[in-house]
Design a protein around this motif. Sequence first.
Motif, mmCIF file in Angstrom:
data_model
loop_
_atom_site.group_PDB
_atom_site.id
_atom_site.type_symbol
_atom_site.label_atom_id
_atom_site.label_comp_id
_atom_site.label_asym_id
_atom_site.label_seq_id
_atom_site.Cartn_x
_atom_site.Cartn_y
_atom_site.Cartn_z
ATOM 1 N N HIS A 218 0.871 -1.307 0.061
ATOM 2 C CA HIS A 218 0.005 0.022 0.051
ATOM 3 C C HIS A 218 0.615 1.325 0.108
ATOM 4 O O HIS A 218 0.228 2.225 0.083
ATOM 5 C CB HIS A 218 -0.901 -0.166 1.150
ATOM 6 C CG HIS A 218 -2.086 -1.133 1.178
ATOM 7 N ND1 HIS A 218 -1.832 -2.271 2.064
ATOM 8 C CD2 HIS A 218 -3.218 -1.051 0.421
ATOM 9 C CE1 HIS A 218 -2.762 -3.194 1.624
ATOM 10 N NE2 HIS A 218 -3.850 -2.346 0.751
ATOM 11 N N GLU B 81 2.338 2.716 -2.216
ATOM 12 C CA GLU B 81 1.927 3.581 -3.572
ATOM 13 C C GLU B 81 0.828 4.497 -3.073
ATOM 14 O O GLU B 81 0.819 5.558 -3.969
ATOM 15 C CB GLU B 81 1.553 2.785 -4.679
ATOM 16 C CG GLU B 81 0.369 2.014 -4.654
ATOM 17 C CD GLU B 81 0.184 1.176 -5.813
ATOM 18 O OE1 GLU B 81 -0.341 1.829 -6.830
ATOM 19 O OE2 GLU B 81 -0.097 0.055 -5.670
ATOM 20 N N TYR B 82 0.108 4.407 -2.316
ATOM 21 C CA TYR B 82 -1.142 5.243 -1.800
ATOM 22 C C TYR B 82 -0.740 6.441 -0.751
ATOM 23 O O TYR B 82 -1.565 7.030 -0.481
ATOM 24 C CB TYR B 82 -2.222 4.426 -1.478
ATOM 25 C CG TYR B 82 -2.987 3.474 -2.447
ATOM 26 C CD1 TYR B 82 -3.067 3.693 -3.553
ATOM 27 C CD2 TYR B 82 -2.557 2.002 -1.999
ATOM 28 C CE1 TYR B 82 -3.463 2.861 -4.486
ATOM 29 C CE2 TYR B 82 -2.883 0.925 -3.151
ATOM 30 C CZ TYR B 82 -3.460 1.546 -4.368
ATOM 31 O OH TYR B 82 -3.795 0.381 -5.003
ATOM 32 N N ALA C 41 -0.834 10.146 -1.448
ATOM 33 C CA ALA C 41 -2.264 10.883 -1.815
ATOM 34 C C ALA C 41 -2.807 10.633 -0.315
ATOM 35 O O ALA C 41 -3.456 11.793 0.144
ATOM 36 C CB ALA C 41 -3.059 9.749 -2.697
ATOM 37 N N THR C 42 -2.581 9.754 0.446
ATOM 38 C CA THR C 42 -3.218 9.712 2.074
ATOM 39 C C THR C 42 -2.718 10.895 2.675
ATOM 40 O O THR C 42 -3.490 11.413 3.368
ATOM 41 C CB THR C 42 -2.768 8.158 2.486
ATOM 42 O OG1 THR C 42 -3.391 7.045 1.674
ATOM 43 C CG2 THR C 42 -3.238 8.035 3.981
ATOM 44 N N ALA D 67 -8.861 7.944 3.355
ATOM 45 C CA ALA D 67 -7.498 8.141 3.747
ATOM 46 C C ALA D 67 -7.127 7.642 5.025
ATOM 47 O O ALA D 67 -5.935 6.847 5.197
ATOM 48 C CB ALA D 67 -7.283 9.579 3.575
ATOM 49 N N VAL E 34 -6.802 3.795 4.438
ATOM 50 C CA VAL E 34 -5.489 3.277 4.042
ATOM 51 C C VAL E 34 -4.471 3.580 4.676
ATOM 52 O O VAL E 34 -3.268 2.711 4.799
ATOM 53 C CB VAL E 34 -5.227 4.397 2.633
ATOM 54 C CG1 VAL E 34 -4.071 4.104 2.066
ATOM 55 C CG2 VAL E 34 -6.416 3.889 1.628
#
Length: 484
Positions: free
Chosen positions: A297, A299-300, A303-304, A373, A376
């Motif tokens: 995870h 890669e997120y 953005a998170t 978010a 995540v």
Amino acid sequence: MSLLQEPLGSLHKRLKEKELTATDLVDASLARIQETDDKLGAFLKVDEEGARERAKKLDEAGNVLPLAALPMGIKDNISTQNVLTTAGSKILGEYTPVYDATVMEKLTHAGANMVGKLNMDEFGMGSSNENSGYYPVRNPWDLSRVPGGSSGGAAAAVAAGQVRFALGSDTGGSIRQPAAFCGVVGLKPTYGRVSRYGLIAFASSLDQIGPLTANVEDAAHVLEAIAGFDHRDSTSANVDTVQYSAALTGDIKGLKVAVPKEFLGEGVADGVKENVKQALKVFTELGAEVEEVSLPHAEYAVATYYLLSPAEASSNLARYDGVRFGTRVEGENLIDMYCRTRSAGFGDEVKRRIMLGTYALSSGYYDAYYVKAQKVRTLIQQDFEGIFNHYDVVVGPTSPTTAFKMGEKTSDPLTMYLNDICTIPVSLAGLPAISVPCGLADGLPVGLQIVGKPFDEAEVLKVAHAYEQHGERLVAPEIGGGAS
């Protein structure tokens, strides 16, 4: 060798034997600042009178305390009693705290001597120190390049030999990334290990104070001084501290090292990859087991982070309205005064993040963005927990590139945000991590990030110290030298 670059043991011995005084050390620091800071811009405020007075008192008292007489710089978002504290923002341009942050109380008790407040990206928002409300900081290795941010002033001051150590704050990488860019050591403790009382908030669930130093041993000694439970900080963890310097044994035989493939993938510069791979060979030679793993995870993470931290910032910075906090700009009515005050007081990056955060928290978008978010973030924490069930530390580059040119990324905020791609997952998980120099790429420092289990700073420091003793050592930069 500069007086401030002498080994800590040597300084202690000379102080105890009265070959050296606190006044000598503060004189050396102030002279170095005067010699170099017109080029670097690392300091927003030099407290020469206060530093000399404190040195005089230290000499009278005798220098037997842990960090006795060592000149230090303090990031300008950490409250210092009766010394201007602006968080790098025009809106706090006249703010002088009436109290010390907990870390300042602890460092004063340990005998350290503050010489001034260090430049930073406004309210800690930035990866280059070009977002200061006053003037940018320049990298001591190459004055045409950024020092990283937001603790760029702290990293530059240590790298230039202006101070023996500095305190910075890390929200998404703001200690580790500038440490990597400037070729120094930067430690982000576990969230809750060091009190945040007196730290001007950016994102309260992420902000953490930590040291920037010339070597790992110094980082261990500073952490010993500032760590510990504080009843004034509701997020402070009541967890036992240890003597971190005692953990620096150099023995990492049998250590299990995880290397996330995502940290050495697309977007990581070739020179950075090569230096990190050479560092991993050192671990193997020292008897550690190095294996590739995955953080699915990761890669997120960016953005998170750029949903959660602006959301917290929009809440924290709402207090700066010209009434309760902040410099006021008068208007025709209350709303006009609010608008004028915030328009004049906040810089572009702060305004951008307040707008992002307010949007993410607004009706109709809260569940779609902010809540998702947070979910995540939990997945990223669980990824690390899974790895730490089988490994002792996680290792990779601190930043995907070396220091970039001033102005190179200011017009593209997204590209700037991606500079924290290796540090942000660690911050979201609240884990301890350190950046140590691991060589040069095109004449500029590369940082190696070592991440540990929660509240296991001792292991992180031990691994970093073992590498430091056997890896490539950097020679202190000539101001403005390095890459062309």
